[in-house]
Scaffold this active site. Structure first.
Site, short mmCIF file in Angstrom:
data_model
loop_
_atom_site.label_atom_id
_atom_site.label_comp_id
_atom_site.label_asym_id
_atom_site.label_seq_id
_atom_site.Cartn_x
_atom_site.Cartn_y
_atom_site.Cartn_z
N SER A 126 0.90 -1.43 0.54
CA SER A 126 -0.05 -0.27 0.15
C SER A 126 0.82 1.55 -0.14
CB SER A 126 -0.58 0.01 1.24
OG SER A 126 -1.57 -0.85 1.18
N CYS B 68 -4.55 -2.39 0.37
CA CYS B 68 -4.89 -3.48 -0.18
C CYS B 68 -4.82 -4.35 1.21
CB CYS B 68 -3.70 -4.90 -0.42
SG CYS B 68 -3.83 -5.08 -2.55
N HIS C 64 0.59 15.81 -2.59
CA HIS C 64 0.54 16.30 -3.55
C HIS C 64 0.15 17.87 -3.07
CE1 HIS C 64 3.04 13.04 -5.85
NE2 HIS C 64 2.35 12.96 -6.46
#
Length: 269
Positions: free
Chosen positions: A118, A146, A123
């Site tokens: 994972s 996951c 950003h």
């Protein structure tokens, strides 16, 4: 919703990929170049790579992740990025119904679940209009997991971590896992809307629109603040220093900007 006793027994690891994309926008009116530069400096300080790393570490705690690697960068002239690679953390309890329940997730707490392969990224994108006095700040956060838990459990905390005028939220479940008889499962939890994972006190503050493709396990929600207070959008001064004409003109400019972002299109002036 399945209880722990009713849960389907899987063949091997739950390798469904569940991805949450959370985008937030902050809008500000900056009358002069100096005000614009001061606003961008303020945003860069408020959401620098160090603070963003702390936010993402709290997200990893909420989803029970073990941090493998952190990469962070402050950019010149502005903006920052952080990427955290995470894997299955130590499991101290069997996942409970909160893993699957359509409800807001916790703020940072002792929540531990199973997951693997994972990542969490953020950003930031400060920007400004070339001549109309509008400055905006956007942060894009992606949480991909996951295993047992949906990253939607981190959504409540993410909303509380940013001062947000507009939010766009996407959630998608990809791939499949198998039960013990080999039958494919393309999703392992109930979901009708991302809104069910947002607290009522937050939903009351926003106008919200859903676009969901249930057969593809794709869910989209966008949100815009209902109440507009001009003082919240002026940087370094208050509306009582403006004439009524200036107040009206700036209000129209700001609300048009917010509508264009919310609806994803430019409106004729």
């Amino acid at each position: 919703m399945l209880t722990p006793e009713q849960r389907i027994e899987l063949h091997g690891f739950n390798n469904l990929t569940k991805s949450l994309s959370f985008n937030m926008y902050d809008i500000c009116y900056t009358k002069t170049r100096q005000e614009r530069e001061a606003y961008l400096d303020y945003i860069d300080e408020q959401y620098n790579a160090d603070r963003l790393t702390k936010i993402l570490k709290n997200v990893s705690d909420i989803i029970g992740a073990h941090v493998l690697n952190i990469a962070q960068q402050d950019y010149v002239p502005q903006g920052a990025s952080v990427t955290i690679l995470v894997s299955e953390g130590p499991v101290v309890e069997v996942p409970t119904e909160s893993t699957y329940d359509e409800s807001p997730g916790p703020l940072p707490d002792n929540v531990v679940f199973q997951l693997d392969k994972s990542h969490i990224t953020v950003h930031t994108y400060p920007e400004y209009h070339p001549y109309e006095g509008i400055s905006t700040f956007r942060a894009d956060i992606d949480v991909s997991t996951c295993g047992e838990i949906s990253p939607l459990k981190a959504l409540n905390y993410l909303i509380h971590s940013f001062d947000t005028d507009i939010m766009t939220i996407d959630y998608r479940v990809r791939g499949f896992t198998r039960d013990k008889d080999g039958h494919k499962l393309f999703i392992d939890h109930d979901i009708t809307s991302i809104q069910n994972f947002i607290p009522d006190e937050i939903k009351d503050q926003y106008d919200m629109i859903d676009v969901n493709v249930y057969q593809e396990n794709i869910f989209h929600t966008k949100c815009k603040l209902k109440n507009f207070d001009l003082n919240n959008y002026l940087f370094g001064y208050t509306m009582d220093t403006l004439s009524e004409y200036e107040q009206k003109e700036i209000t129209e400019s700001l609300t048009s900007e917010m509508d264009e972002i919310f609806y994803g299109k430019n409106f004729l002036q």
